[in-house]
Write a protein that holds these residues in place. Structure first.
Motif, mmCIF file in Angstrom:
data_model
loop_
_atom_site.group_PDB
_atom_site.id
_atom_site.type_symbol
_atom_site.label_atom_id
_atom_site.label_comp_id
_atom_site.label_asym_id
_atom_site.label_seq_id
_atom_site.Cartn_x
_atom_site.Cartn_y
_atom_site.Cartn_z
ATOM 1 N N ALA A 1 7.312 -16.910 -10.101
ATOM 2 C CA ALA A 1 6.112 -16.430 -9.410
ATOM 3 C C ALA A 1 6.496 -15.816 -8.066
ATOM 4 O O ALA A 1 7.387 -16.328 -7.369
ATOM 5 N N THR A 2 5.832 -14.723 -7.730
ATOM 6 C CA THR A 2 6.089 -14.033 -6.465
ATOM 7 C C THR A 2 4.762 -13.660 -5.819
ATOM 8 O O THR A 2 3.724 -13.584 -6.469
ATOM 9 N N VAL A 3 4.809 -13.396 -4.515
ATOM 10 C CA VAL A 3 3.657 -12.913 -3.783
ATOM 11 C C VAL A 3 4.116 -11.776 -2.882
ATOM 12 O O VAL A 3 5.258 -11.766 -2.406
ATOM 13 N N SER A 4 3.263 -10.802 -2.691
ATOM 14 C CA SER A 4 3.592 -9.688 -1.811
ATOM 15 C C SER A 4 2.361 -9.318 -1.006
ATOM 16 O O SER A 4 1.225 -9.467 -1.468
ATOM 17 N N ALA A 5 2.591 -8.835 0.217
ATOM 18 C CA ALA A 5 1.524 -8.359 1.093
ATOM 19 C C ALA A 5 1.940 -7.004 1.630
ATOM 20 O O ALA A 5 3.053 -6.851 2.148
ATOM 21 N N ASN A 6 1.075 -6.006 1.493
ATOM 22 C CA ASN A 6 1.398 -4.643 1.891
ATOM 23 C C ASN A 6 0.237 -4.023 2.655
ATOM 24 O O ASN A 6 -0.935 -4.220 2.296
ATOM 25 N N VAL B 1 -2.814 -7.731 -1.148
ATOM 26 C CA VAL B 1 -2.055 -8.950 -1.441
ATOM 27 C C VAL B 1 -2.001 -9.126 -2.951
ATOM 28 O O VAL B 1 -3.044 -9.112 -3.620
ATOM 29 N N THR B 2 -0.779 -9.279 -3.489
ATOM 30 C CA THR B 2 -0.584 -9.372 -4.931
ATOM 31 C C THR B 2 0.181 -10.643 -5.276
ATOM 32 O O THR B 2 1.254 -10.911 -4.711
#
Length: 851
Positions: free
Chosen positions: A615-620, A670-671
């Protein structure tokens, strides 16, 4: 002992590289080493290699000599996989035990189509590859099979993840097997993968990642595999629509399938055949008001659609492969345009027939140099015929009756060409190419508005036979023109350090009928993983993206040039009008002398973090600026304040296409993706944004032709908050669910007086001190759910052998009324009220046979 997968060419042929015990006689945890080679047996650097055991995975990269290394590997059986764009994955099985481990040789085979690197997505790991941004939307075949999708329309299902501000004038950019296209070219079951926003700043494509959809189709195989789908729904499975008095008597049946397999011995030649037949007995919902009161009801709007494609792939040598493909589509729709305010008599019938032939060649020119060449020829014909031959009557935001006045014929013979060359010296991957997405001969026979369209501001004006405008056309209806669109690019991806990747590119775009020849678009992106563990990646980039007009604007410029098709706009006419239009000046369409091709600047920066192994999270943060966007105005509109006459009496409406529009958009995205819990695997994306603009597009007019100050406001697509979720929930072998959830905050709508106070023929005037899109609609909340279960035949496993899948899909499961349009004309009896919505709850049953 090493056992190679049948896909891997060659055998381990070099010396023993690892001692199994230390000098002290104690056991040493082994190291797995190997080399990645291309079909010419040359080492391939900078290749992502995955070592997988169950759900656990480790990632390494081949060095300049093609060598890779996994130290301290515990005992057990592992799968090694190397993937590179343009090649099939090279796979080997390695058993770590008490015996010494020979170095493994992974030899890449040339792919039939453009393959995509999905190692990071599959293993749930962050990566510094510029194409592995974790805010991308990626759905492989298994995920697509399990998502709720109405009529297997996967593109429509995933389009909610697109950013409308990144989409060009011509609509969403579709990329099929690495090449721009107008359609997928295969039926739904032959789609292998769909991606949105992967490598958003690559110079290879004209639009940013959030404005394009990439499709990878299935390749041929050396054994027979097939899929057949049957889908069904009718009114007994649906809820009543919010604007209908009864449940619409609909029925839909869909037959779709694909078959892949070998030709002859299958060693060098294979095929892919797909087919799709849709029989949709749909109903259009009428929600209107006329002089006698409310008009509620439904009218049939059936659609029949047939699609077929066949592809033959032949591998001439280990370094050369080609395929030939033919696609066919025939779509017939009745009573189109009816529904909402439009009564059944004002509908039209439409037919669309298209044929395409494609040739694609991929080859290794020399070690480290790969070429892909593709050429397409196609043609289509699309006649439209009005159901009723009578003048059209439009009462703003009340009803539309009479004839559709939509008779026309569009034809096209088109050619597309693509050639891309990739070179991989050392730590660089250099790619350059030429794109010709459209070089076409287009024909148009426009018989619309031959009998005229009368427009009324209100029902009271209609009762008094007092229209505010009449539009009629006559003259030469035929226009033939050549549209030319081409582009070229060069890009370098540089693995500067093991934890730092840089990508820089330059693109050039050009189209005819416009005279600016300096449309160069620089693109730049980077990804950096600080620290030794590399669980965090910092990613950023930006670039320029030039727009395209599409054929509609060119067609308008040529047919409404004052000599071919004569268009007359008569303000405050009698009803019916007795004046002959030929006695009046004609309307024309022209380009502003200073017009240029619009462009978009987009920049972003973000952080990606590995939460768990899967699992990963990203914020752009994404900033978008639209510059010199298309818009239209009447440059010959009656002058204020009296609005008595037009400045040039020899002309009627002078639609001047300008490039003065602007767009300011900001978004925080946010993904979350991967296996978030034991039971859920998928992705969720939340976007907080703002979109402001002063144009509604190339065909949009301002309320006041000489004053743009009131046009700056919310974009039509502006939604402050958007949440999308798509994934699979598996709690039990009999409780497997695919879920798609969407929520959107309120969209704006435009408030107008409903009258033509400035006598320009358009009822889009706004009240004093009211700017564009100040009305506020309603929020949207929708949840789609798919239940499915697999029955495996003849002791088949989950991944092999024949299986039958039964499924039930529920769309808008909560049966919430999601309003999509509001009456904005103050003269309308429905002013400020909702007048359209998304469909009510619908159920779909399906059966799939896979072998």
């Amino acid at each position: 002992m090493t056992t190679l997968n049948p896909q891997v060419l060659g055998r381990a042929n070099f010396f023993l590289a690892l001692l199994s015990t230390s000098l002290l006689g104690q056991a040493v945890i082994p190291t797995i080493t190997g080399v990645v080679k291309d079909p010419s047996n040359a080492p391939v650097p900078a290749v992502a290699v995955t070592l997988q055991q169950g759900k656990r995975a480790r990632l390494a990269q081949s060095g300049a000599d093609g060598l890779f290394r996994f130290p301290r590997v515990p005992g057990g059986s592992y799968e090694l996989k190397a993937q590179v764009r343009g090649f099939k994955p090279a796979v080997a099985t390695v058993v770590v035990g008490n015996q010494p481990i020979l170095p493994v040789e992974l030899v890449l085979e040339l792919a039939d189509v453009l393959e995509a690197v999905t190692v990071a997505a599959e293993s749930g790991m962050v990566s510094t590859d510029v194409a592995e941004n974790l805010n991308a939307i990626q759905m492989d075949r298994a995920a697509l099979d399990n998502l709720p999708s109405l009529g297997q329309d996967y593109i429509g299902t995933l389009s909610r993840f697109l950013d409308p501000g990144s989409v060009g004038t011509g609509g969403v950019t579709l990329v099929v097997d690495g090449v721009e296209a107008t359609k997928a070219g295969v039926s739904a079951s032959a789609i292998q993968e769909i991606k949105i926003n992967q490598n958003p700043y690559t110079a290879e494509f004209s639009r940013p990642g959030r404005g394009r959809i990439e499709i990878v189709t299935k390749a041929g195989a050396d054994a027979f595999h097939g899929t057949f789908n049957f889908l069904f729904r009718d009114q007994h499975l649906n809820a009543r629509d919010a604007f209908a008095s009864v449940r619409s008597p609909e029925r839909r049946k869909s037959y779709e399938g694909s078959l892949v397999g070998p030709v002859g011995s299958g060693r060098n030649t294979s095929f892919v055949v797909t087919a799709n037949r849709e029989e949709d007995d749909l109903q259009a919902i009428i929600f209107a008001r006329n002089a006698t009161g409310a008009l509620l009801g439904v009218t049939p709007a059936p659609v029949r659609n047939t699609e077929f494609s066949a592809k033959i792939t032949h591998q001439f040598t280990d370094r050369n492969v080609a395929f030939w493909q033919y696609t066919y589509q025939d779509r017939f729709s009745r009573n189109q345009g009816a529904g909402g305010f439009v009564l059944p008599e004002a509908g039209f019938n439409l037919r669309f027939r298209e044929d395409q032939a494609i040739f694609n060649h991929r080859g290794v020119i020399m070690p480290k140099l790969l070429s892909q060449f593709r050429i397409l020829f196609g043609r289509y014909s699309a006649p439209a015929i009005s159901i009723t031959q009578a003048p059209k009557v439009v009462v703003v935001d009340a009803f539309t009756a009479g004839g559709a006045q939509a008779d026309a014929l569009r034809t096209e013979a088109h050619f597309a060409f693509n050639w891309i060359v990739s070179y991989s010296p050392g730590k660089h991957t250099i790619k350059t190419g030429i794109n010709v997405p459209d070089w076409s001969r287009r024909g148009s026979n426009d018989y619309t508005n031959r009998l005229g369209t009368y427009s009324f501001s209100s029902l009271n004006d209609y009762r008094q036979a007092r229209p505010f405008s009449l539009v009629r056309q006559q003259g030469d209806a035929k226009v033939v023109f050549i549209e030319k669109v081409l582009g070229g690019f060069i890009q370098d991806e540089w693995q500067a350090r093991p934890n730092l990747t840089l990508s820089a590119g330059l693109r050039f775009d050009w189209q005819n009928y416009f005279h600016d020849h300096n449309n160069f678009s620089p693109r730049l992106s980077f990804s950096y993983a600080p620290g030794r563990i590399r669980r965090t990646v910092i990613r950023g980039g930006g670039g320029f993206f030039y727009d395209r007009t599409g054929p509609l604007l060119i067609n308008d410029l040529l047919r409404f040039d004052g000599r071919h098709l004569q268009r007359y706009v008569i303000t405050n006419p009698s009803y019916p009008e007795s004046i002959l239009p030929s006695a009046l000046p004609s309307s024309v369409v022209r380009l502003d002398p200073s017009v240029r091709i619009p462009y978009t600047m987009q920049y972003s920066a973000g952080v990606e973090r590995q939460l768990t192994k899967a699992a990963t999270v990203s914020a752009n943060y994404i900033l978008t600026r639209g510059v010199s966007l298309f818009r239209s105005r009447d440059a010959n509109a009656p002058l204020p304040p009296q609005f008595l006459s037009r400045p040039d009496p020899s002309l009627n409406v002078l639609r001047q296409v300008e490039a003065g529009g602007r767009l300011n958009a900001n978004a925080l995205e946010v993904t979350l993706r991967g296996r978030v819990t034991k039971y859920f695997n998928g992705l969720a994306q939340y976007t907080l944004g703002r979109n402001l603009t002063n144009t509604t597009g190339v065909a949009g007019f301002p309320a006041r032709s000489y004053d743009w100050s009131g046009e700056w406001g919310r974009a039509d697509f502006d939604r402050r908050r958007v949440f999308n979720l798509a994934g699979n929930l598996t709690a039990h072998r009999w409780l497997a669910l695919g879920v798609v959830i969407q929520t959107q905050s309120q969209a704006p709508f435009n408030i107008t007086t409903g009258r033509d106070g400035n006598r320009d023929g358009l009822a889009i005037d706004r009240p004093l001190n009211v700017s564009r899109n100040t009305g506020t609609g309603r929020a949207i909340v929708s949840a789609d759910v798919r239940w499915y279960h697999d029955f495996f035949l003849r002791n088949a496993s989950k991944d092999k052998g024949p299986a039958v899948t039964v499924a039930a899909d529920a769309f808008n499961t909560m049966n919430r009324v999601n309003y999509t349009a509001f009456a904005g004309a103050m003269t309308s009896p429905l002013f400020g009220q909702p007048v359209a919505s998304q469909p009510a709850r619908r159920l779909q049953l399906s059966v799939r046979l896979r072998f």
